[in-house]
Motif scaffolding. Structure first.
Motif, PDB file in Angstrom:
ATOM      1  N   PRO A  52      44.185  61.437  46.102  1.00 33.53           N
ATOM      2  CA  PRO A  52      44.469  60.174  46.393  1.00 33.53           C
ATOM      3  C   PRO A  52      45.360  60.128  47.775  1.00 33.53           C
ATOM      4  O   PRO A  52      45.959  61.199  48.123  1.00 33.53           O
ATOM      5  N   LYS A  53      45.371  58.876  48.298  1.00 27.73           N
ATOM      6  CA  LYS A  53      45.822  58.614  49.571  1.00 27.73           C
ATOM      7  C   LYS A  53      46.793  57.308  49.265  1.00 27.73           C
ATOM      8  O   LYS A  53      46.322  56.618  48.681  1.00 27.73           O
ATOM      9  N   ALA A  54      48.050  57.553  49.921  1.00 30.90           N
ATOM     10  CA  ALA A  54      48.955  56.429  49.755  1.00 30.90           C
ATOM     11  C   ALA A  54      49.174  55.633  51.144  1.00 30.90           C
ATOM     12  O   ALA A  54      49.530  56.316  52.102  1.00 30.90           O
ATOM     13  N   VAL A  55      49.362  54.417  51.032  1.00 32.18           N
ATOM     14  CA  VAL A  55      49.637  53.635  52.317  1.00 32.18           C
ATOM     15  C   VAL A  55      50.989  52.867  51.892  1.00 32.18           C
ATOM     16  O   VAL A  55      51.085  51.988  50.894  1.00 32.18           O
ATOM     17  N   VAL A  56      52.173  53.190  52.315  1.00 29.97           N
ATOM     18  CA  VAL A  56      53.533  52.555  51.900  1.00 29.97           C
ATOM     19  C   VAL A  56      54.099  51.644  52.724  1.00 29.97           C
ATOM     20  O   VAL A  56      53.967  51.394  53.942  1.00 29.97           O
ATOM     21  N   ASP A  57      54.238  50.575  52.005  1.00 27.58           N
ATOM     22  CA  ASP A  57      54.780  49.256  52.725  1.00 27.58           C
ATOM     23  C   ASP A  57      56.288  49.895  53.547  1.00 27.58           C
ATOM     24  O   ASP A  57      56.993  50.660  52.890  1.00 27.58           O
ATOM     25  N   PRO A  58      56.502  49.480  54.690  1.00 28.16           N
ATOM     26  CA  PRO A  58      57.371  50.294  55.435  1.00 28.16           C
ATOM     27  C   PRO A  58      58.926  50.133  54.879  1.00 28.16           C
ATOM     28  O   PRO A  58      60.018  50.723  54.972  1.00 28.16           O
ATOM     29  N   PHE A  59      59.109  48.778  54.128  1.00 27.25           N
ATOM     30  CA  PHE A  59      60.338  48.536  53.417  1.00 27.25           C
ATOM     31  C   PHE A  59      60.282  48.129  52.073  1.00 27.25           C
ATOM     32  O   PHE A  59      61.392  48.206  51.561  1.00 27.25           O
ATOM     33  N   GLY A  60      59.110  47.602  51.561  1.00 30.03           N
ATOM     34  CA  GLY A  60      59.254  47.064  50.406  1.00 30.03           C
ATOM     35  C   GLY A  60      59.905  46.023  50.116  1.00 30.03           C
ATOM     36  O   GLY A  60      60.001  45.277  51.238  1.00 30.03           O
ATOM     37  N   SER A  61      60.064  45.778  48.938  1.00 31.97           N
ATOM     38  CA  SER A  61      60.990  44.318  48.403  1.00 31.97           C
ATOM     39  C   SER A  61      62.435  44.639  48.596  1.00 31.97           C
ATOM     40  O   SER A  61      62.957  46.033  48.682  1.00 31.97           O
ATOM     41  N   GLU A  62      63.149  43.729  48.201  1.00 31.88           N
ATOM     42  CA  GLU A  62      64.838  44.169  47.894  1.00 31.88           C
ATOM     43  C   GLU A  62      65.075  45.121  46.928  1.00 31.88           C
ATOM     44  O   GLU A  62      65.762  46.080  47.089  1.00 31.88           O
ATOM     45  N   SER A  63      64.344  45.043  45.817  1.00 32.88           N
ATOM     46  CA  SER A  63      64.588  46.194  44.602  1.00 32.88           C
ATOM     47  C   SER A  63      63.506  47.227  44.464  1.00 32.88           C
ATOM     48  O   SER A  63      63.751  48.149  43.732  1.00 32.88           O
ATOM     49  N   PHE A  64      62.252  47.117  45.265  1.00 29.60           N
ATOM     50  CA  PHE A  64      61.281  48.166  45.057  1.00 29.60           C
ATOM     51  C   PHE A  64      60.451  48.478  46.261  1.00 29.60           C
ATOM     52  O   PHE A  64      60.157  47.664  47.305  1.00 29.60           O
ATOM     53  N   GLY A  65      60.208  49.655  46.389  1.00 31.60           N
ATOM     54  CA  GLY A  65      59.170  50.291  46.937  1.00 31.60           C
ATOM     55  C   GLY A  65      57.830  49.955  46.710  1.00 31.60           C
ATOM     56  O   GLY A  65      57.714  49.797  45.528  1.00 31.60           O
ATOM     57  N   LEU A  66      56.864  49.799  47.797  1.00 36.07           N
ATOM     58  CA  LEU A  66      55.557  49.281  47.206  1.00 36.07           C
ATOM     59  C   LEU A  66      54.610  50.106  48.129  1.00 36.07           C
ATOM     60  O   LEU A  66      54.741  50.684  49.130  1.00 36.07           O
ATOM     61  N   ALA A  67      53.654  50.556  47.291  1.00 31.03           N
ATOM     62  CA  ALA A  67      52.223  51.399  48.025  1.00 31.03           C
ATOM     63  C   ALA A  67      50.999  50.989  47.328  1.00 31.03           C
ATOM     64  O   ALA A  67      51.028  50.806  46.139  1.00 31.03           O
ATOM     65  N   LEU A  68      49.916  51.277  48.100  1.00 34.07           N
ATOM     66  CA  LEU A  68      48.552  51.270  47.664  1.00 34.07           C
ATOM     67  C   LEU A  68      48.217  52.663  47.545  1.00 34.07           C
ATOM     68  O   LEU A  68      48.213  53.410  48.635  1.00 34.07           O
ATOM     69  N   VAL A  69      47.720  53.049  46.283  1.00 33.21           N
ATOM     70  CA  VAL A  69      47.202  54.410  46.397  1.00 33.21           C
ATOM     71  C   VAL A  69      45.735  54.532  46.083  1.00 33.21           C
ATOM     72  O   VAL A  69      45.316  53.623  45.283  1.00 33.21           O
ATOM     73  N   SER A  70      44.898  55.073  46.903  1.00 31.13           N
ATOM     74  CA  SER A  70      43.293  54.896  46.712  1.00 31.13           C
ATOM     75  C   SER A  70      42.805  56.252  46.776  1.00 31.13           C
ATOM     76  O   SER A  70      43.275  57.282  47.282  1.00 31.13           O
ATOM     77  N   GLY A  71      41.431  56.225  46.243  1.00 25.78           N
ATOM     78  CA  GLY A  71      40.626  57.248  46.077  1.00 25.78           C
ATOM     79  C   GLY A  71      39.623  57.302  45.362  1.00 25.78           C
ATOM     80  O   GLY A  71      39.501  56.179  44.569  1.00 25.78           O
ATOM     81  N   LYS A  72      38.546  58.499  45.078  1.00 22.95           N
ATOM     82  CA  LYS A  72      37.808  58.417  44.222  1.00 22.95           C
ATOM     83  C   LYS A  72      38.172  58.614  42.656  1.00 22.95           C
ATOM     84  O   LYS A  72      38.965  59.459  42.545  1.00 22.95           O
ATOM     85  N   PRO A  73      37.835  57.764  41.748  1.00 17.58           N
ATOM     86  CA  PRO A  73      38.134  57.851  40.462  1.00 17.58           C
ATOM     87  C   PRO A  73      37.776  59.127  39.849  1.00 17.58           C
ATOM     88  O   PRO A  73      36.736  59.555  40.045  1.00 17.58           O
ATOM     89  N   LYS A  74      38.276  59.907  39.037  1.00 18.39           N
ATOM     90  CA  LYS A  74      37.997  61.361  38.489  1.00 18.39           C
ATOM     91  C   LYS A  74      37.010  61.039  37.562  1.00 18.39           C
ATOM     92  O   LYS A  74      36.987  60.102  36.683  1.00 18.39           O
ATOM     93  N   GLY A  75      35.804  61.850  37.693  1.00 20.87           N
ATOM     94  CA  GLY A  75      34.998  61.524  36.802  1.00 20.87           C
ATOM     95  C   GLY A  75      33.984  60.362  37.218  1.00 20.87           C
ATOM     96  O   GLY A  75      33.116  60.242  36.281  1.00 20.87           O
ATOM     97  N   ALA A  76      34.150  59.742  38.470  1.00 24.29           N
ATOM     98  CA  ALA A  76      33.371  58.588  38.518  1.00 24.29           C
ATOM     99  C   ALA A  76      32.897  58.642  39.985  1.00 24.29           C
ATOM    100  O   ALA A  76      33.478  59.283  40.810  1.00 24.29           O
ATOM    101  N   LYS A  77      32.155  57.406  40.274  1.00 23.25           N
ATOM    102  CA  LYS A  77      31.672  57.313  41.652  1.00 23.25           C
ATOM    103  C   LYS A  77      32.695  56.153  42.150  1.00 23.25           C
ATOM    104  O   LYS A  77      32.948  55.350  41.340  1.00 23.25           O
ATOM    105  N   GLY A  78      32.530  55.945  43.466  1.00 23.42           N
ATOM    106  CA  GLY A  78      33.018  54.685  44.190  1.00 23.42           C
ATOM    107  C   GLY A  78      34.446  55.287  44.650  1.00 23.42           C
ATOM    108  O   GLY A  78      34.867  56.274  45.000  1.00 23.42           O
ATOM    109  N   LYS A  79      35.352  53.944  44.709  1.00 19.43           N
ATOM    110  CA  LYS A  79      36.722  54.077  45.300  1.00 19.43           C
ATOM    111  C   LYS A  79      37.623  53.123  44.251  1.00 19.43           C
ATOM    112  O   LYS A  79      37.042  52.057  43.878  1.00 19.43           O
ATOM    113  N   ILE A  80      38.697  53.497  43.790  1.00 23.06           N
ATOM    114  CA  ILE A  80      39.513  52.425  43.320  1.00 23.06           C
ATOM    115  C   ILE A  80      40.821  52.624  43.916  1.00 23.06           C
ATOM    116  O   ILE A  80      41.287  53.559  44.928  1.00 23.06           O
ATOM    117  N   THR A  81      41.709  51.372  43.976  1.00 27.34           N
ATOM    118  CA  THR A  81      42.955  51.335  44.562  1.00 27.34           C
ATOM    119  C   THR A  81      43.939  51.105  43.317  1.00 27.34           C
ATOM    120  O   THR A  81      43.494  50.122  42.626  1.00 27.34           O
TER     121      THR A  81
END
Length: 109
Positions: A52-81
């Motif tokens: 997996p690769k993560a793209v982290v929101d630089p500051f997130g929201s007031e209460s939460f850090g946020l990120a999108l994690v993407s890559g190839k799903p285990k045991g399958a083709k394609g890409k998921i986030t």
């Protein structure tokens, strides 16, 4: 230069340095938070995403850090986030469902 004049000059110089010190520690704190978000989100996604690769929101929201994690799903083709939410108080993460490429490219209705 009188004693009072010298003292005033020194005080002004010292005050001028304070914002840069505060900014540096704040920048360090944000960088540490982003690193923790990335590490914990990648660890959480490792069960469902190969390399997996993560793209982290630089500051997130007031209460939460946020990120999108993407890559190839285990045991399958394609890409998921997955959306990763990091609680800034408890420093724990939760992952959203698997979003496919088609879902991310779909137009809003």
């Amino acid at each position: 230069m009188s004693f009072h004049h010298r003292t005033a000059v020194i005080a002004l110089l010292a005050l001028g340095l304070l914002p840069s010190v505060a900014t540096a520690s704040s920048d360090d704190a944000w960088a540490a938070m982003r690193a923790d978000v990335s590490a914990k989100c990648l660890k959480a996604a490792a069960g469902s995403i190969d390399k997996p690769k993560a793209v982290v929101d630089p500051f997130g929201s007031e209460s939460f850090g946020l990120a999108l994690v993407s890559g190839k799903p285990k045991g399958a083709k394609g890409k998921i986030t997955q959306i990763c939410v990091y609680n800034k108080q408890t420093k724990t993460v939760e992952l959203g469902g698997e979003l496919t490429e088609a879902m991310l490219k779909a137009k809003a209705k």
